[in-house]
Design a protein around this motif. Sequence first.
Motif, PDB file in Angstrom:
ATOM      1  N   LEU A 171       0.397   9.809   7.909  1.00 13.65           N
ATOM      2  CA  LEU A 171      -0.598   9.222   7.015  1.00 13.65           C
ATOM      3  C   LEU A 171      -1.726  10.208   6.739  1.00 13.65           C
ATOM      4  O   LEU A 171      -2.157  10.385   5.583  1.00 13.65           O
ATOM      5  CB  LEU A 171      -1.150   7.935   7.636  1.00 13.65           C
ATOM      6  CG  LEU A 171      -2.289   7.245   6.873  1.00 13.65           C
ATOM      7  CD1 LEU A 171      -1.834   6.847   5.477  1.00 13.65           C
ATOM      8  CD2 LEU A 171      -2.777   6.024   7.645  1.00 13.65           C
ATOM      9  N   ASP A 220     -11.337   5.072   7.361  1.00 10.04           N
ATOM     10  CA  ASP A 220     -10.575   4.348   6.346  1.00 10.04           C
ATOM     11  C   ASP A 220      -9.074   4.541   6.562  1.00 10.04           C
ATOM     12  O   ASP A 220      -8.279   3.593   6.419  1.00 10.04           O
ATOM     13  CB  ASP A 220     -10.962   4.836   4.946  1.00 10.04           C
ATOM     14  CG  ASP A 220     -12.376   4.429   4.567  1.00 10.04           C
ATOM     15  OD1 ASP A 220     -12.917   3.503   5.206  1.00 10.04           O
ATOM     16  OD2 ASP A 220     -12.945   5.036   3.640  1.00 10.04           O
ATOM     17  N   ALA A 221      -8.675   5.786   6.880  1.00 11.17           N
ATOM     18  CA  ALA A 221      -7.260   6.057   7.107  1.00 11.17           C
ATOM     19  C   ALA A 221      -6.744   5.313   8.333  1.00 11.17           C
ATOM     20  O   ALA A 221      -5.613   4.821   8.351  1.00 11.17           O
ATOM     21  CB  ALA A 221      -7.039   7.560   7.268  1.00 11.17           C
ATOM     22  N   GLU A 239      -6.146   1.855   7.291  1.00 13.82           N
ATOM     23  CA  GLU A 239      -4.915   1.778   6.513  1.00 13.82           C
ATOM     24  C   GLU A 239      -3.696   1.847   7.429  1.00 13.82           C
ATOM     25  O   GLU A 239      -2.697   1.172   7.198  1.00 13.82           O
ATOM     26  CB  GLU A 239      -4.873   2.916   5.494  1.00 13.82           C
ATOM     27  CG  GLU A 239      -3.726   2.809   4.508  1.00 13.82           C
ATOM     28  CD  GLU A 239      -3.764   3.890   3.447  1.00 13.82           C
ATOM     29  OE1 GLU A 239      -2.873   3.910   2.589  1.00 13.82           O
ATOM     30  OE2 GLU A 239      -4.698   4.726   3.484  1.00 13.82           O
ATOM     31  N   THR A 271       0.840  -1.196   0.000  1.00 10.26           N
ATOM     32  CA  THR A 271       0.000   0.000   0.000  1.00 10.26           C
ATOM     33  C   THR A 271       0.879   1.252   0.000  1.00 10.26           C
ATOM     34  O   THR A 271       2.074   1.189   0.300  1.00 10.26           O
ATOM     35  CB  THR A 271      -0.916   0.028   1.232  1.00 10.26           C
ATOM     36  OG1 THR A 271      -0.117   0.194   2.416  1.00 10.26           O
ATOM     37  CG2 THR A 271      -1.718  -1.262   1.341  1.00 10.26           C
ATOM     38  N   ALA A 313       0.762   3.763   2.062  1.00 11.23           N
ATOM     39  CA  ALA A 313       1.214   4.071   3.416  1.00 11.23           C
ATOM     40  C   ALA A 313       2.390   3.182   3.806  1.00 11.23           C
ATOM     41  O   ALA A 313       3.361   3.636   4.430  1.00 11.23           O
ATOM     42  CB  ALA A 313       0.066   3.892   4.410  1.00 11.23           C
ATOM     43  N   GLN A 314       2.319   1.901   3.435  1.00 10.26           N
ATOM     44  CA  GLN A 314       3.431   1.003   3.725  1.00 10.26           C
ATOM     45  C   GLN A 314       4.687   1.410   2.957  1.00 10.26           C
ATOM     46  O   GLN A 314       5.799   1.395   3.499  1.00 10.26           O
ATOM     47  CB  GLN A 314       3.038  -0.428   3.377  1.00 10.26           C
ATOM     48  CG  GLN A 314       1.960  -1.016   4.271  1.00 10.26           C
ATOM     49  CD  GLN A 314       1.449  -2.356   3.759  1.00 10.26           C
ATOM     50  OE1 GLN A 314       1.568  -2.677   2.574  1.00 10.26           O
ATOM     51  NE2 GLN A 314       0.844  -3.136   4.646  1.00 10.26           N
ATOM     52  N   THR A 340      -2.876  12.098   3.002  1.00 10.20           N
ATOM     53  CA  THR A 340      -4.141  11.625   2.438  1.00 10.20           C
ATOM     54  C   THR A 340      -4.969  12.807   1.964  1.00 10.20           C
ATOM     55  O   THR A 340      -5.528  13.547   2.783  1.00 10.20           O
ATOM     56  CB  THR A 340      -4.932  10.820   3.485  1.00 10.20           C
ATOM     57  OG1 THR A 340      -4.138   9.740   3.964  1.00 10.20           O
ATOM     58  CG2 THR A 340      -6.220  10.284   2.886  1.00 10.20           C
ATOM     59  N   ALA A 378      -2.852  -1.431   8.841  1.00 13.40           N
ATOM     60  CA  ALA A 378      -2.248  -2.400   7.911  1.00 13.40           C
ATOM     61  C   ALA A 378      -0.745  -2.228   7.788  1.00 13.40           C
ATOM     62  O   ALA A 378      -0.119  -2.846   6.921  1.00 13.40           O
ATOM     63  CB  ALA A 378      -2.891  -2.246   6.535  1.00 13.40           C
TER      64      ALA A 378
END
Length: 889
Positions: free
Chosen positions: A440, A413-414, A417, A72, A74-75, A444, A420
């Motif tokens: 994050l 949702d954030a 994320e 993702t 963010a990852q 976004t 994750a």
Amino acid sequence: MQLNALLDQNVAVLTASRRLAHAVRAGYARYAQAQGRTVWRTPRALPWSAWLGQQRQQARAACLEDTSRLLTRAQARLLWDEIVASSPAGSALLNPSSAARLAARSWRRLHEYLIPLTQLAAFDAPEARALHGWCSEFVERCRALNVVDEAQLAEWAFETGFEPCERLALVGFDAVAPSMARLLARWRERRLIVDAQSARRRAHRLVAVAGNDASAELALAARWARAQVEAGKREVGVILGDLQTRREEVYRVFEDVFAPGMRTTGAAAGCIPVTIAAPAPLISYPLVEAALLIVELASGERPALLAGRLLRSPFLAGAEAERERRALADFQLRDKQLDRWNWFELERWAGLKNCEALELSARRLNALLRAELNAAPASVWAERFHRMLRAVGWPGERPLDSAEHQTLLKFQDALAEFGALDPVAGRMSLTEARAHLRNLLSDTPFEPETPSAAVTVIDAQSSAGMQFEALWVAGLHADRWPAPVNPDPLIPLELQRAAQMPEASAAGVRRQAEQQLERWMSAAEIVVFSWPMSENETALVGSPLLGELQMEDATLMAQDRTPTLRELIFAQRPALTSAPDERAPPLSEDQARGGARTVELQSVCPFRAQAELRLRATPLRRVSLGIEPIDRGALLHRVLFEIWGSLRSQEALRALDDSSLEERVRDCAARHAMQTLRADSRARSRLAALEIDSVVLQTMRLLRQERERPPFEVRLAESAQQYTLGGLTITLRPDRIDELADGQRLLIDYKLGDSHQRSDWLDRRPGRPRRAQLPLYALAQGERLAALAYVILAPGAVEYRGWSNGASVGGGVQPYPEGVRVHLGDPLDWEGLLHHWRFTLTRLAEQYVAGEAGVDPLHQACAACHLSTLCRIHERAVGEQSEEWAGGD
């Protein structure tokens, strides 16, 4: 119409941007409704990157042997941050996070333009070496984690021979990167690519317009857009290259043109009938900001500013019912001067201020913090953050409007994320988890959905492929378009030009601009190109690419426009009757009391004296980590008062050696610092120690000068002295009075800083001295007064500044008017000076008692005043200036 026909045939439309994909779906919905349909299949319209990611996930699900996952965004960001920060090259950088963003962008460009990573190793430039090391480490991390980055998807599709199971049509791509081009070439051979581009027709009307400056150009575009809507156009576009940086200005201008009523006092909140396609970071929305404040206060001691913002937040439990009590608690928080807060302190403070709901919420959250502060993976922290927010009643009790509800869903949702991040982050502390969540939310972009509007304001890049009935393109001056060459700072320039990156050469940038121009010319039936004629007093000209387009007078384009709210109000202004109200109710005899500051403020500005002293219009106290000047002054005054209270004379001062005297001063400063400078944190303890050293240094420098003066004894004011002047009873307490050998007196006032001058005792305007305090003390001393002086206590100057009647007082105290620049009307001798002060200060006292409150400040007095919003002096200045302009016309 051709695109809608393809969607009817279940062709997947891939776009260059999310905005264009949304426009394609909206256009198909209008097409279906026009055909009389009540239901229809949702068309397949996706951005290229999102579609390719979907195909990768489906291919992985179909192949049991492929266990790799898609990384993702963010990852990926977290990986790049860790790689750059831990590298030798990144450790020397001031901002490794920004370098990580650049490295991720360069990594994506390497894959888009098919530049092998091994080619970087052939270059000795430090940027190339750093990028090679970072990308190599990223590859190793991805291999160890068994993940695939989004930038590698096109390469994966080509190397695995992937073929889509649906036909594709591409829209909005001015240029196609080589990694994408080779895929499309393969799929086109297999007849999987459908041509969605109909024959482009150039607009039947192309116009060029020049505005006076960028603001005038934007106003022209807004008025033109409204005129197009009123003429029946349903799809009007305005393209701004710098839309993101001018978002607030754009909203304000279009609101003024399209919905001026929304700017009236008391108007209901709403959206203007214009779509401004400039999403802001999710963290900038008040609902999300409040959530992050809750987490930040839970992660340790935070500044009082954050605690005050939470007290005023509407997104906590009981915010509406306890609104007044929490506002008062925020006001009183400043008097507490506690610079570091957490939820435990906030719970105690809420209990003291009778904010029961807040106290209960804080208690619930503190119970969680006592049990859940150990290091944990991101997924655990996501659950903990959710429980923390629920404990304090976030997002509040009042119903959320549509935009706030969408923001809430996006934040959830954030947060999912963030949870994750386990595969790439490992275990983290509360502080680390909060920092990752903040990053994050900052990365976004989010824009709440609003009802469809006829006008869309969009940036140049996102407008690719979009069609309108009328289009205005702004900002096309020669300095900005074509854009300057902007090569990638990390990839060697030779590699960029060999791969034909457009941004790396003037020819590539020009080619991009020509493609944009050609697209804009066929994007609508009416197209207007504009540019500002000046920017920051620099003359500008239109871009040479516009060639010989027909120029149109900007005033003609706006002649039939709707007036703005400001113009309507000005045009309908009534004839007002002027009724100056510059006098407060006079004070009765028992009310006519004050201090030396009363007369001084009346001299500086009559309105400020009445507002600050009678209406109590004082500013909120500032809470800061450092030592405030008022506290520093109080400490110095107390130390000097105690030292001279024990010595009483110069003879006693001379009897002490420096070491004994300094020991006495330091002991005194330490005792008073414990009362004046509350060292409630490690930082403030250190600052208090430094302040004690400074006080000792300045006091010793002053006492050494006192030893060199002619003999004197000190008469300290043991109690306040009452003095009546002009009907005002004034309470006086001078800092110090020295009695000289001949019985005359020297009046002394301690002043911090180097800005206090003797000339401030004279009139800046007739009857208006800037500093009236010491002259007022002088009048109260009567005939025994021989001199008055400031004792300046500043890091660069510890000295006397004053005037005398000729008596020998010491260095820095000069006989008046020696060394004084006497202006017309200034007193000529000492007796005249005292007589002038008696007349002037009596008059000022009488004016204060009579209630005179005119807004009449001395020059530059407003720079240090907090009452400008109450007296509205700036509005008066603008009004006077407007009248001067009107008279000049």
